[in-house]
Design an enzyme around this catalytic site. Structure first.
Site, PDB file in Angstrom:
ATOM      1  N   LYS A 141       0.813  -1.135  -0.200  1.00 36.23           N
ATOM      2  CA  LYS A 141      -0.036   0.088   0.007  1.00 36.23           C
ATOM      3  C   LYS A 141       0.774   1.283   0.185  1.00 36.23           C
ATOM      4  O   LYS A 141       2.192   1.187   0.201  1.00 36.23           O
ATOM      5  CB  LYS A 141      -1.048  -0.154   1.384  1.00 36.23           C
ATOM      6  CG  LYS A 141      -1.973  -1.164   1.005  1.00 36.23           C
ATOM      7  CD  LYS A 141      -3.042  -0.911   2.231  1.00 36.23           C
ATOM      8  CE  LYS A 141      -4.052  -1.997   2.254  1.00 36.23           C
ATOM      9  NZ  LYS A 141      -4.649  -1.955   3.425  1.00 36.23           N
ATOM     10  N   HIS A 143       2.420   7.059   3.141  1.00 34.81           N
ATOM     11  CA  HIS A 143       1.855   8.232   3.020  1.00 34.81           C
ATOM     12  C   HIS A 143       2.458   9.300   3.878  1.00 34.81           C
ATOM     13  O   HIS A 143       3.434   8.646   4.828  1.00 34.81           O
ATOM     14  CB  HIS A 143       0.254   8.426   2.989  1.00 34.81           C
ATOM     15  CG  HIS A 143      -0.142   7.801   4.266  1.00 34.81           C
ATOM     16  ND1 HIS A 143      -0.148   8.115   5.679  1.00 34.81           N
ATOM     17  CD2 HIS A 143      -0.967   6.539   4.562  1.00 34.81           C
ATOM     18  CE1 HIS A 143      -0.828   7.102   6.242  1.00 34.81           C
ATOM     19  NE2 HIS A 143      -1.217   6.387   5.602  1.00 34.81           N
ATOM     20  N   HIS A 160       2.730   8.069   7.659  1.00 33.98           N
ATOM     21  CA  HIS A 160       3.711   7.269   7.897  1.00 33.98           C
ATOM     22  C   HIS A 160       5.232   7.879   7.837  1.00 33.98           C
ATOM     23  O   HIS A 160       5.923   7.352   8.907  1.00 33.98           O
ATOM     24  CB  HIS A 160       3.877   6.066   6.822  1.00 33.98           C
ATOM     25  CG  HIS A 160       2.968   5.186   6.720  1.00 33.98           C
ATOM     26  ND1 HIS A 160       1.751   5.004   5.584  1.00 33.98           N
ATOM     27  CD2 HIS A 160       2.232   4.410   7.831  1.00 33.98           C
ATOM     28  CE1 HIS A 160       1.041   4.116   5.895  1.00 33.98           C
ATOM     29  NE2 HIS A 160       1.164   3.793   7.071  1.00 33.98           N
TER      30      HIS A 160
HETATM   31  N1  ARG Z   1      -0.165  -0.034   9.624  1.00 34.43           N
HETATM   32  C1  ARG Z   1      -0.923   0.874  10.462  1.00 34.43           C
HETATM   33  C2  ARG Z   1      -1.341   1.945   9.354  1.00 34.43           C
HETATM   34  O1  ARG Z   1      -0.662   2.250   8.272  1.00 34.43           O
HETATM   35  C3  ARG Z   1      -0.141   1.508  11.728  1.00 34.43           C
HETATM   36  C4  ARG Z   1       0.299   0.526  12.715  1.00 34.43           C
HETATM   37  C5  ARG Z   1       0.262   1.026  13.861  1.00 34.43           C
HETATM   38  N2  ARG Z   1       0.307   0.326  15.023  1.00 34.43           N
HETATM   39  C6  ARG Z   1      -0.273  -0.664  15.488  1.00 34.43           C
HETATM   40  N3  ARG Z   1       0.359  -1.281  16.650  1.00 34.43           N
HETATM   41  N4  ARG Z   1      -1.607  -0.491  15.300  1.00 34.43           N
HETATM   42  O2  ARG Z   1      -2.390   2.712   9.797  1.00 34.43           O
END
Ligand code: ARG
Length: 578
Positions: free
Chosen positions: A139, A142, A145
């Site tokens: 994905k 963005h 991140h």
């Molecule tokens: N991968 C998730 C996203 O892009 C963020 C993860 C954040 N950490 C967690 N432990 N939920 O939105």
């Protein structure tokens, strides 16, 4: 650096008021510097003393302030004492101020400076797990991140420099239906060659194509479900494709993070917690926390008296959700790393998610849940590159580097250098970080390259420029030995202002450690750069008598060290030339 003086003043107060010195420490702080204006160095807050029960609350505060100020005697350390409005101001002997503040910078300006201050004693130290960046495979990467990456890196650096053991973790979005689609789509749109050549790009392309296809083609959707089911059953063929996608992605990310000056100790991910999820479900069941709804989903009811709050743990087909995996992941991390504290860095849209996560952990009897924290941040709007919308972290870094390189070529100030690209990259990245850290993290902001990369004003370019200029000054005067210096040659206000400002360094770090906001440290460094610019103009080294030159060099190399130290905590790699 300030603690020597704080301690001395606390001792004086303790003796005068017949109390323990310690009670005065929280009320003492360095006075913020105003350009060119003479100020006291430290001050004592009478209201803090009243709040803390050190002074009686009865009686008029100003009279109390003046009375106490009159009782205090000057000595060889404190040159002047005066009452302000509900504060007592202390002026330190000028020579002693310079001597003590510049004491740590005797040898080599780039030596790592020791961060020790009595202030830090009250901060808890131990093992801190910081989870940040956490992009999703195939994905988009963005702006959110990117923010998570640089904020998490700052928090990890800060915690580390204050004496914690830090575990830096990336929690990849490496499980879920997107892999069903990706697996199904790869046989149709994928190519092993392209995957090797440009993995992130290729996976993203396949993902976009298969999503489109799935919208109008029922069979694709079925194939995707089928592939994900195979994954969940650990079918070896499906797993090996998944593993390949994951490995390639991690390998790519490692390189890009390196450019950013960021690293991780652990690349974990949602995929790691499939077994843990079963365990979580049965524990919730045993504790009577799990309810089945009419729709067939399993939920935990977290409702308080006035508000309903239902958290779904399993879908009706029995598959787990994002939060289910997070519960399992938290428990697993606690068992593996025995952290004393865990910090999650994501955008604020996930605030509710983390609240629920911590509540469920608490309900399951994990008392350490109150040492788990979510650091939320706001939205960045309009982060685009010349070729359009940002899809990959690399795009942002390339754009920052290209734009910075262009600016450097235009600028008369830029020195000839061998590694212009590398410098442009480091400066470009600092510009991104500074723009991001200036305000409170929860705030949203609009992104504009021109603003970010300005050389004037409070930007990352200005920070780097000041650092490079100090380094150049040190290089040019390497014949001056500042290992010994006579502080009586530092009497000009522009030099004193820097010393006074440096008095605040430990307070600023302390403040950042309290609320995990980088703005305190950043604004401190920006102010230091402004003060340095004045001092640079007003305190020439070349052509000054030897002892004056020596003392000034000591001032500038101390400033350079603190600047570099602070920049590194923010996650900025200081450049020596630009
Ligand atoms: N991968 C998730 C996203 O892009 C963020 C993860 C954040 N950490 C967690 N432990 N939920 O939105």
């Amino acid at each position: 650096m300030a603690c020597f003086f704080r301690r001395r003043i606390a001792a004086k107060l303790g003796k005068t008021l017949q109390q323990s010195d310690d009670v005065f420490m929280p009320a003492l702080s360095a006075v913020p510097v105003f350009n060119k204006q003479e100020t006291a160095d430290l001050r004592l807050s009478i209201s803090v003393l009243r709040t803390n029960g050190v002074l009686p609350v009865s009686g008029e505060i100003q009279a109390q302030t003046e009375h106490l100020a009159n009782q205090l005697k000057r000595d060889s350390v404190v040159e002047d004492i005066s009452a302000g409005s509900a504060v007592i101001n202390f002026k330190i002997d000028r020579k002693l101020l310079a001597k003590k503040i510049l004491e740590p910078f005797g040898t080599g300006h780039h030596g790592k400076i020791e961060l020790n201050s009595e202030l830090f004693n009250s901060l808890k130290t131990g093992t801190t797990l910081v989870e940040y960046s956490s992009p999703n495979i195939a994905k988009k990467f963005h702006a959110g991140h990117l923010r998570s990456t640089i904020i998490g890196n700052f928090i990890a650096n800060l915690k580390e420099s204050l004496g914690n053991k830090v575990i830096r973790m990336n929690y990849l979005g490496d499980w879920g239906m997107q892999f069903g689609l990706l697996g199904a789509g790869f046989s149709q749109f994928g190519s092993q060659e392209q995957l090797k050549e440009n993995p992130l790009q290729h996976l993203f392309e396949v993902y976009v194509k298969v999503n489109k296809e799935a919208e109008c083609n029922e069979d694709t959707m079925l194939a995707a479900r089928d592939f994900f089911r195979k994954l969940e059953q650990h079918d070896s063929q499906a797993m090996s494709l998944w593993q390949q996608f994951r490995d390639i992605t991690v390998c790519e990310y490692r390189h890009v993070y390196e450019r950013l000056g960021v690293h991780f100790d652990v690349y974990s991910g949602e995929s790691f917690h499939q077994e843990g999820v079963q365990e979580v479900v049965s524990q919730l069941q045993n504790k009577g926390l799990l309810k089945t709804t009419k729709m067939g989903t399993s939920v935990v009811d977290l409702s308080a008296e006035d508000q309903s709050n239902i958290c779904t743990i399993l879908r009706s087909d029995g598959t787990s959700l994002y939060i289910t995996r997070d519960i399992a992941a938290a428990i697993d991390r606690r068992e593996k790393y025995h952290f004393d504290e865990m910090i999650y860095v994501t955008d604020k849209s996930q605030t509710h998610h983390f609240q629920q996560l911590f509540q469920i952990l608490q309900a399951m009897g994990h008392s350490w849940a109150d040492r788990c924290h979510h650091v939320p941040f706001g939205l960045v709007r309009g982060m685009k590159t010349r070729s359009g919308e940002v899809v990959f972290l690399e795009d942002i870094l390339n754009e920052a580097r290209a734009r910075m390189l262009h600016n450097m070529k235009q600028s008369k100030m830029t020195k000839e250098m061998d590694n212009a690209e590398d410098t442009a990259q480091k400066v470009g990245i600092s510009a991104l970080i500074v723009q991001d850290f200036k305000g409170p993290l929860q705030g949203d902001y609009k992104f504009a390259w021109d603003k970010v990369l300005q050389a004037q004003g409070d930007t990352g370019v200005f920070l780097q420029y000041t650092h490079a200029r100090l380094c150049s000054l040190i290089r040019k005067n390497d014949d001056i030995d500042a290992a010994t210096f006579d502080p009586s040659f530092l009497t000009e206000q522009s030099g004193i202002s820097i010393l006074q400002h440096l008095l605040r360094y430990d307070e600023v770090l302390y403040q950042s450690a309290q609320d995990l906001q980088p703005k305190h440290l950043l604004n401190f460094l920006l102010k230091l750069c402004h003060l340095t610019a004045s001092a640079h103009r007003e305190l020439p080294v070349k052509g000054s008598p030897q002892q004056v030159a020596q003392a000034r060099m000591r001032l500038f190399s101390g400033t350079c060290s603190v600047l570099a130290s602070g920049m590194k905590i923010l996650g900025i790699i200081p450049v020596d030339k630009m």
